[in-house]
Design a protein around this motif. Structure first.
Motif, short mmCIF file in Angstrom:
data_model
loop_
_atom_site.label_atom_id
_atom_site.label_comp_id
_atom_site.label_asym_id
_atom_site.label_seq_id
_atom_site.Cartn_x
_atom_site.Cartn_y
_atom_site.Cartn_z
N THR A 1 -3.73 24.50 2.86
CA THR A 1 -4.56 23.45 3.45
C THR A 1 -6.03 23.81 3.32
N ILE A 2 -6.89 22.84 3.55
CA ILE A 2 -8.34 23.07 3.42
C ILE A 2 -8.98 22.94 4.79
N ALA A 3 -9.71 23.96 5.17
CA ALA A 3 -10.43 23.98 6.44
C ALA A 3 -11.92 23.86 6.19
N ILE A 4 -12.64 23.39 7.18
CA ILE A 4 -14.10 23.31 7.12
C ILE A 4 -14.68 24.35 8.06
N ARG B 1 -12.77 21.79 -8.80
CA ARG B 1 -11.98 21.83 -7.57
C ARG B 1 -12.16 20.53 -6.79
N LEU B 2 -11.48 19.50 -7.25
CA LEU B 2 -11.58 18.19 -6.61
C LEU B 2 -11.15 18.24 -5.16
N ASP B 3 -10.12 19.01 -4.85
CA ASP B 3 -9.64 19.09 -3.47
C ASP B 3 -10.72 19.60 -2.53
N LEU B 4 -11.41 20.66 -2.92
CA LEU B 4 -12.48 21.20 -2.09
C LEU B 4 -13.67 20.26 -2.02
N PHE B 5 -14.00 19.66 -3.15
CA PHE B 5 -15.14 18.75 -3.19
C PHE B 5 -14.90 17.54 -2.30
N ASP B 6 -13.71 16.97 -2.35
CA ASP B 6 -13.39 15.80 -1.53
C ASP B 6 -13.46 16.16 -0.05
N ALA B 7 -12.94 17.33 0.32
CA ALA B 7 -12.99 17.76 1.72
C ALA B 7 -14.42 18.02 2.17
N LEU B 8 -15.23 18.64 1.29
CA LEU B 8 -16.62 18.93 1.65
C LEU B 8 -17.43 17.63 1.74
N LYS B 9 -17.15 16.69 0.88
CA LYS B 9 -17.82 15.38 0.96
C LYS B 9 -17.58 14.74 2.32
N THR B 10 -16.33 14.73 2.77
CA THR B 10 -16.01 14.16 4.08
C THR B 10 -16.72 14.92 5.19
N ILE C 1 -22.15 24.73 5.39
CA ILE C 1 -20.87 24.06 5.57
C ILE C 1 -20.00 24.42 4.37
N GLN C 2 -18.77 24.85 4.63
CA GLN C 2 -17.90 25.26 3.54
C GLN C 2 -16.52 24.61 3.67
N ALA C 3 -15.96 24.24 2.53
CA ALA C 3 -14.56 23.85 2.44
C ALA C 3 -13.80 25.05 1.91
N VAL C 4 -12.78 25.49 2.65
CA VAL C 4 -12.11 26.75 2.36
C VAL C 4 -10.60 26.52 2.28
N ALA D 1 -15.84 28.65 -6.16
CA ALA D 1 -14.79 27.74 -5.69
C ALA D 1 -13.51 27.86 -6.50
N PHE D 2 -13.61 27.92 -7.82
CA PHE D 2 -12.42 27.95 -8.66
C PHE D 2 -11.64 29.25 -8.49
N ARG D 3 -12.32 30.31 -8.09
CA ARG D 3 -11.70 31.63 -7.97
C ARG D 3 -11.35 31.98 -6.54
N THR D 4 -12.25 31.66 -5.61
CA THR D 4 -12.09 32.08 -4.22
C THR D 4 -11.53 31.00 -3.32
N GLY D 5 -11.57 29.75 -3.76
CA GLY D 5 -11.16 28.65 -2.89
C GLY D 5 -12.17 28.34 -1.81
N ARG D 6 -13.44 28.67 -2.05
CA ARG D 6 -14.50 28.42 -1.07
C ARG D 6 -15.66 27.69 -1.75
N LEU D 7 -15.92 26.46 -1.32
CA LEU D 7 -17.01 25.64 -1.86
C LEU D 7 -18.06 25.48 -0.78
N THR D 8 -19.31 25.70 -1.14
CA THR D 8 -20.40 25.80 -0.16
C THR D 8 -21.42 24.68 -0.32
N ALA D 9 -21.86 24.18 0.84
CA ALA D 9 -23.03 23.29 0.92
C ALA D 9 -24.05 23.91 1.86
N LEU D 10 -25.31 23.78 1.51
CA LEU D 10 -26.41 24.25 2.34
C LEU D 10 -27.14 23.04 2.89
N MET D 11 -27.25 22.94 4.22
CA MET D 11 -27.99 21.85 4.84
C MET D 11 -29.41 22.33 5.16
N LEU D 12 -30.39 21.56 4.72
CA LEU D 12 -31.80 21.86 4.97
C LEU D 12 -32.41 20.73 5.78
#
Length: 266
Positions: free
Chosen positions: A259-262, A36-45, A250-253, A231-242
């Motif tokens: 559209t993709i929301a954070i 899911r490049l779209d979610l990954f790119d949004a989460l990276k930003t 933080i999630q890209a959804v 992410a590939f099924r739900t459209g939700r990619l997750t990052a955990l900040m420690l």
């Protein structure tokens, strides 16, 4: 949202185990991307923005494996992951899908298994047409992959780590075997384990942050944090900040309109 976390504080169960990363460090740990490049790119930003908004720290980003397969653009995810590592401190943990992909170049049966479990989308992302994919036998497919997948991508995936220790956390793709200390873990367990790890309720030496098993919500228990939200099924990619003893999500959804929301949860 995150009802499983809230229930820990509303039904009399003890609060989560407190773990820390070293002072002055900040870690962003990203779960299974699966093409899911779209979610990954949004989460990276979003991570870059979040990091810049906080006090200066030694920041490390960790990708927990399974960058590829199932989603539509594994080649793009791998390219962006490599590029990000050239810009800042990014570390990469190998998952079972990276393992299958790499072994498929030399093992016919692994190639067959790989293609049935998400590899089809990966080879298409490298430029094999759907018509060609359908007519190829396994030998032809392996030859085409060898030609189309850059050697640099394979070398990049081969460089991934098995686990990373961050203070009182261990970051790993699938989990750990509860019977063995960290220094005696088998690579196969780190990449493939499921039930023996997930059903283990006693403390580990470290709090385990892992992917591999999909949860509808982040599963934050006393002794492990599962951050593969499919992410590939739900459209939700997750990052955990420690940071210090804090955990934030933080999630890209993917929204209903595409559209993709954070979204962020403390």
């Amino acid at each position: 949202m995150f009802d499983s976390i809230r229930r820990l504080f509303s039904n009399g169960q003890p609060a989560r185990r407190i773990a820390r990363v070293p002072d002055g460090e900040r870690w962003y740990v990203i779960g299974d991307i699966h093409g899911r490049l779209d979610l990954f790119d949004a989460l990276k930003t979003a991570i870059e923005t979040d990091d810049a908004s906080r006090a200066l720290a030694k920041t490390t980003v960790v990708l927990l494996g399974d960058l590829m397969d199932r989603g539509p653009d594994s080649a793009g995810v791998i390219a962006l992951a490599r590029k990000w590592g050239e810009e800042r401190n990014v570390r990469y943990v190998s998952g079972n899908h990276e393992e299958m992909f790499l072994e498929s170049f030399s093992d016919r049966e692994v190639l067959r298994h790989f293609l049935k479990h998400g590899g089809r989308e990966t080879v298409l992302s490298y430029g094999i047409s759907l018509d060609d994919y359908r007519r190829m036998d396994l030998s032809q497919m392996r030859d085409a992959m060898t030609k189309l997948v850059p050697a640099a991508d394979r070398e990049f995936l081969e460089s991934f780590e098995d686990l990373i220790i961050a203070g009182e956390y261990v970051l790993v793709h699938a989990g750990i075997n509860p019977k063995h200390p960290l220094e005696e873990q088998k690579q196969s367990d780190l990449r493939w384990i499921r039930d023996r790890f997930l059903k283990h309720s006693a403390p580990f030496s470290h709090v385990v942050v892992h992917g591999h098993t999909i949860f509808e919500e982040v599963e934050d228990t006393q002794h492990r944090v599962g951050i593969d939200t499919g992410a590939f099924r739900t459209g939700r990619l997750t990052a955990l900040m420690l940071e210090e003893d804090r955990r934030e999500i933080i999630q890209a959804v993917t929204a209903e309109d595409g559209t993709i929301a954070i979204e962020k949860v403390d």
